[in-house]
Design a protein around this motif. Structure first.
Motif, PDB file in Angstrom:
ATOM      1  N   ASP A  98      14.981 -17.617 -10.965  1.00 42.34           N
ATOM      2  CA  ASP A  98      16.116 -18.367 -10.436  1.00 42.34           C
ATOM      3  C   ASP A  98      15.930 -18.057  -8.870  1.00 42.34           C
ATOM      4  OD1 ASP A  98      17.180 -19.133 -12.749  1.00 42.34           O
ATOM      5  OD2 ASP A  98      18.368 -17.579 -12.881  1.00 42.34           O
ATOM      6  N   LEU A  99      15.802 -19.040  -7.872  1.00 37.46           N
ATOM      7  CA  LEU A  99      15.639 -19.033  -6.490  1.00 37.46           C
ATOM      8  C   LEU A  99      16.945 -19.427  -5.838  1.00 37.46           C
ATOM      9  CD1 LEU A  99      12.324 -20.898  -6.322  1.00 37.46           C
ATOM     10  CD2 LEU A  99      12.619 -18.542  -6.663  1.00 37.46           C
ATOM     11  N   SER A 100      17.384 -18.516  -4.930  1.00 34.97           N
ATOM     12  CA  SER A 100      18.658 -18.948  -4.341  1.00 34.97           C
ATOM     13  C   SER A 100      18.257 -19.281  -2.971  1.00 34.97           C
ATOM     14  CB  SER A 100      19.561 -17.671  -4.192  1.00 34.97           C
ATOM     15  OG  SER A 100      18.710 -16.681  -3.260  1.00 34.97           O
ATOM     16  N   LEU A 101      19.130 -20.254  -2.189  1.00 35.17           N
ATOM     17  CA  LEU A 101      19.144 -20.974  -1.016  1.00 35.17           C
ATOM     18  C   LEU A 101      19.283 -20.103   0.051  1.00 35.17           C
ATOM     19  CD1 LEU A 101      18.436 -23.528   0.628  1.00 35.17           C
ATOM     20  CD2 LEU A 101      20.701 -24.143   0.672  1.00 35.17           C
ATOM     21  N   CYS A 102      18.489 -19.723   0.985  1.00 34.51           N
ATOM     22  CA  CYS A 102      18.728 -18.800   1.855  1.00 34.51           C
ATOM     23  C   CYS A 102      18.346 -19.314   3.357  1.00 34.51           C
ATOM     24  CB  CYS A 102      17.747 -17.552   1.781  1.00 34.51           C
ATOM     25  SG  CYS A 102      17.944 -16.585   0.250  1.00 34.51           S
ATOM     26  N   MET A 103      18.938 -18.666   4.322  1.00 30.80           N
ATOM     27  CA  MET A 103      18.602 -19.045   5.664  1.00 30.80           C
ATOM     28  C   MET A 103      17.542 -18.227   6.073  1.00 30.80           C
ATOM     29  SD  MET A 103      21.612 -17.234   7.977  1.00 30.80           S
ATOM     30  CE  MET A 103      21.362 -18.233   9.261  1.00 30.80           C
ATOM     31  N   THR A 104      16.587 -18.964   6.996  1.00 31.62           N
ATOM     32  CA  THR A 104      15.162 -18.093   7.305  1.00 31.62           C
ATOM     33  C   THR A 104      15.201 -18.311   8.858  1.00 31.62           C
ATOM     34  OG1 THR A 104      14.434 -18.537   5.101  1.00 31.62           O
ATOM     35  CG2 THR A 104      12.998 -17.766   6.940  1.00 31.62           C
ATOM     36  N   PRO A 105      15.655 -17.510   9.730  1.00 39.03           N
ATOM     37  CA  PRO A 105      15.329 -17.536  10.995  1.00 39.03           C
ATOM     38  C   PRO A 105      13.714 -17.285  11.506  1.00 39.03           C
ATOM     39  CG  PRO A 105      16.446 -15.448  10.637  1.00 39.03           C
ATOM     40  CD  PRO A 105      16.405 -16.335   9.448  1.00 39.03           C
ATOM     41  N   ASP A 106      13.494 -17.774  12.522  1.00 44.28           N
ATOM     42  CA  ASP A 106      12.218 -17.486  12.986  1.00 44.28           C
ATOM     43  C   ASP A 106      12.074 -16.415  13.558  1.00 44.28           C
ATOM     44  OD1 ASP A 106      10.253 -17.866  15.488  1.00 44.28           O
ATOM     45  OD2 ASP A 106       9.483 -18.978  13.894  1.00 44.28           O
ATOM     46  N   GLU A 107      11.221 -15.353  13.282  1.00 45.23           N
ATOM     47  CA  GLU A 107      11.048 -13.991  13.658  1.00 45.23           C
ATOM     48  C   GLU A 107      10.734 -13.965  15.107  1.00 45.23           C
ATOM     49  OE1 GLU A 107       8.460  -9.971  12.186  1.00 45.23           O
ATOM     50  OE2 GLU A 107       7.833 -12.122  11.623  1.00 45.23           O
ATOM     51  N   HIS A 156      13.882 -12.229  17.988  1.00 46.11           N
ATOM     52  CA  HIS A 156      13.552 -11.234  18.643  1.00 46.11           C
ATOM     53  C   HIS A 156      14.188 -11.522  20.267  1.00 46.11           C
ATOM     54  CE1 HIS A 156      10.524  -9.260  15.708  1.00 46.11           C
ATOM     55  NE2 HIS A 156      11.956  -8.977  15.425  1.00 46.11           N
ATOM     56  N   LEU A 157      14.033 -12.461  20.581  1.00 42.67           N
ATOM     57  CA  LEU A 157      14.263 -12.942  21.980  1.00 42.67           C
ATOM     58  C   LEU A 157      15.624 -13.210  22.094  1.00 42.67           C
ATOM     59  CD1 LEU A 157      11.209 -15.310  22.685  1.00 42.67           C
ATOM     60  CD2 LEU A 157      11.352 -12.943  23.045  1.00 42.67           C
ATOM     61  N   SER A 158      16.660 -13.356  21.243  1.00 46.97           N
ATOM     62  CA  SER A 158      18.045 -13.555  21.384  1.00 46.97           C
ATOM     63  C   SER A 158      18.802 -12.564  20.498  1.00 46.97           C
ATOM     64  CB  SER A 158      18.065 -15.051  21.162  1.00 46.97           C
ATOM     65  OG  SER A 158      19.576 -15.246  21.328  1.00 46.97           O
ATOM     66  N   ASN A 159      20.082 -12.390  21.116  1.00 48.85           N
ATOM     67  CA  ASN A 159      20.706 -11.601  20.273  1.00 48.85           C
ATOM     68  C   ASN A 159      21.611 -12.585  18.902  1.00 48.85           C
ATOM     69  OD1 ASN A 159      20.386  -9.168  21.572  1.00 48.85           O
ATOM     70  ND2 ASN A 159      21.809  -9.819  23.197  1.00 48.85           N
ATOM     71  N   GLU A 160      21.565 -13.822  19.333  1.00 47.23           N
ATOM     72  CA  GLU A 160      22.180 -14.703  18.394  1.00 47.23           C
ATOM     73  C   GLU A 160      21.271 -15.518  17.383  1.00 47.23           C
ATOM     74  OE1 GLU A 160      24.545 -17.371  20.694  1.00 47.23           O
ATOM     75  OE2 GLU A 160      26.062 -15.632  21.290  1.00 47.23           O
ATOM     76  N   LEU A 161      21.587 -16.005  16.423  1.00 50.30           N
ATOM     77  CA  LEU A 161      20.851 -16.776  15.602  1.00 50.30           C
ATOM     78  C   LEU A 161      20.308 -18.139  16.184  1.00 50.30           C
ATOM     79  CD1 LEU A 161      22.825 -16.446  12.168  1.00 50.30           C
ATOM     80  CD2 LEU A 161      20.548 -15.435  12.699  1.00 50.30           C
ATOM     81  N   GLU A 162      18.971 -18.260  15.845  1.00 55.62           N
ATOM     82  CA  GLU A 162      18.579 -19.635  16.598  1.00 55.62           C
ATOM     83  C   GLU A 162      19.158 -20.944  15.920  1.00 55.62           C
ATOM     84  OE1 GLU A 162      14.664 -21.001  15.335  1.00 55.62           O
ATOM     85  OE2 GLU A 162      14.563 -19.546  13.574  1.00 55.62           O
ATOM     86  N   VAL A 163      19.158 -21.659  16.744  1.00 55.41           N
ATOM     87  CA  VAL A 163      19.746 -23.401  16.337  1.00 55.41           C
ATOM     88  C   VAL A 163      18.856 -24.291  16.676  1.00 55.41           C
ATOM     89  CG1 VAL A 163      21.745 -24.772  16.289  1.00 55.41           C
ATOM     90  CG2 VAL A 163      22.126 -22.294  16.474  1.00 55.41           C
ATOM     91  N   PRO A 164      18.305 -25.223  15.907  1.00 57.67           N
ATOM     92  CA  PRO A 164      18.503 -24.992  14.191  1.00 57.67           C
ATOM     93  C   PRO A 164      17.816 -24.099  13.495  1.00 57.67           C
ATOM     94  CG  PRO A 164      16.855 -26.783  14.812  1.00 57.67           C
ATOM     95  CD  PRO A 164      17.269 -26.395  16.324  1.00 57.67           C
ATOM     96  N   CYS A 165      18.468 -23.852  12.354  1.00 58.19           N
ATOM     97  CA  CYS A 165      17.783 -22.360  11.788  1.00 58.19           C
ATOM     98  C   CYS A 165      17.043 -23.102  10.511  1.00 58.19           C
ATOM     99  CB  CYS A 165      18.966 -21.477  11.516  1.00 58.19           C
ATOM    100  SG  CYS A 165      18.052 -19.848  10.484  1.00 58.19           S
ATOM    101  N   GLY A 166      15.993 -22.194  10.012  1.00 60.25           N
ATOM    102  CA  GLY A 166      15.241 -22.777   8.888  1.00 60.25           C
ATOM    103  C   GLY A 166      16.194 -22.304   7.596  1.00 60.25           C
ATOM    104  N   LEU A 167      15.497 -22.747   6.429  1.00 61.72           N
ATOM    105  CA  LEU A 167      16.070 -22.367   5.173  1.00 61.72           C
ATOM    106  C   LEU A 167      14.874 -22.264   4.120  1.00 61.72           C
ATOM    107  CD1 LEU A 167      18.793 -24.919   4.840  1.00 61.72           C
ATOM    108  CD2 LEU A 167      19.144 -22.736   4.723  1.00 61.72           C
ATOM    109  N   SER A 168      14.978 -21.614   3.148  1.00 59.48           N
ATOM    110  CA  SER A 168      13.978 -21.344   2.218  1.00 59.48           C
ATOM    111  C   SER A 168      14.640 -21.004   0.834  1.00 59.48           C
ATOM    112  CB  SER A 168      13.065 -20.369   2.502  1.00 59.48           C
ATOM    113  OG  SER A 168      13.477 -19.060   2.840  1.00 59.48           O
TER     114      SER A 168
END
Length: 341
Positions: free
Chosen positions: A109-118, A122-134
């Motif tokens: 079973d695979l769950s949908l997850c958010m996957t930010p670029d590494e 590291h360059l920002s304190n907030e999540l990137e927008v748009p953000c990827g999924l896997s």
């Protein structure tokens, strides 16, 4: 005699930096024995390093903070009537199925997850927008895979979600001050999924019609009859994007190297078989929390034996003990076989 080792200028400067850092941490200032020259201002570099460390701006501190938020344990909503409601916190799970089109694939079973670029994380304190999924092999609800069923057209929180009704999927990623929405749009030459080059699925903070999705009944011949019926929890359904009419899909045979390891690609595309029926890779479940405290999701509950399994067990017992068929019942009669008329 052996000649002394020859070090490059970069190695020499690196050794001087380590000595200077050691002296600064021990004495609070640099020593005369570690003179690095007037052009090499290491004391200012150390002060800048300590200032960033106090503010929490070092890369290792950002990395630790990001992982703590994304992997923060979350509590899923418990469905009392067996249906999905607006405002519920759920997991989007692609059920396990045999992959016949590829030899190497991600099982389970695979769950949908958010996957930010590494790098961007590291360059920002907030999540990137748009953000990827896997899609990842995890059944534990955490910040990166817990979604909230949100209203799309003025619905009331707590109202039952129905087939054919628009809804949005929001995720915070473990952060308390930001909400990202599951979105998609038509693919272009510059914007598509990474491996399959199909329609991309991403997370964005913009509230638009690109965030709207619909749940459809699994069987196509009964889909129209179930239109307007409540969407059951922990049951296989289809999730379709309203703007492009493409189904959410998990490509188990297309792996991605993500911030958390090897995971599967997620895109928006509808796969049909020869009978014009959606393939299992388009099937999803809205998984809710378990009422038991020792379990996190309904997937962890032990499944009761099905009726067909009980019938198979009875047939095996009869085959192993042929005399059981002629055993008299409570009235002393032997059951007779009746032929159909």
């Amino acid at each position: 005699m052996e000649s002394p080792p020859c070090y490059s200028a970069e190695q020499t400067n690196r050794a001087r930096v380590l000595l200077l850092a050691k002296d600064y941490m021990l004495h609070g200032t640099t020593q005369d024995s570690c003179d690095v020259g007037p052009d090499f201002r290491m004391e200012e570099i150390m002060k800048d390093f300590l200032a960033k460390r106090d503010k929490g701006q070092l890369l290792i501190q950002r990395n630790r903070r990001l992982k703590e938020n994304l992997l923060r344990p979350m509590q899923l909503s418990v469905s009392e009537d067996g249906y999905i409601h607006y405002g519920d916190k759920v997991m989007l799970v692609s059920p396990d199925h045999p992959e016949t089109e590829a030899d190497l694939f991600l099982p389970g079973d695979l769950s949908l997850c958010m996957t930010p670029d590494e790098i961007k994380a590291h360059l920002s304190n907030e999540l990137e927008v748009p953000c990827g999924l896997s899609a990842a092999q995890t059944k534990i609800p955490v910040g990166r895979n817990t979604f909230t069923i949100l209203c799309a057209a003025g619905e009331v929180i707590g109202q039952v979600l129905r087939y054919g009704q628009n809804f949005r999927l929001g995720i915070t990623g473990g952060f308390d001050d930001r909400m990202l929405y599951l979105s998609s749009d038509h693919r272009t030459l510059l914007k598509s999924s990474k491996r399959s080059w199909l329609q991309e699925v991403f997370l964005t903070h913009e509230d638009s019609y690109l965030n709207c999705w619909q749940a459809a009944f699994l069987h196509p011949q009964l889909r129209l009859e179930y239109e307007g019926s409540p969407v059951p929890a922990n049951t296989k359904i289809l999730i379709t994007h309203c703007h492009t009419n493409r189904g959410l899909v998990a490509h188990r045979h297309l792996s991605l190297r993500t911030y958390f390891g090897q995971e599967a690609e997620v895109a928006a595309h509808t796969y049909l078989d020869s009978h014009r029926v959606e393939k299992p890779k388009n099937h999803w479940m809205l998984v809710t929390g378990a009422p038991r405290k020792d379990l996190s999701t309904m997937l962890d509950l032990p499944k009761p034996p099905a009726e067909d399994t009980r019938a198979l067990e009875q047939e095996r017992e009869q085959v192993s003990d042929p005399g059981a068929r002629s055993t008299p019942d409570a009235r002393g009669c032997v059951p007779q076989c009746t032929l159909p008329m």
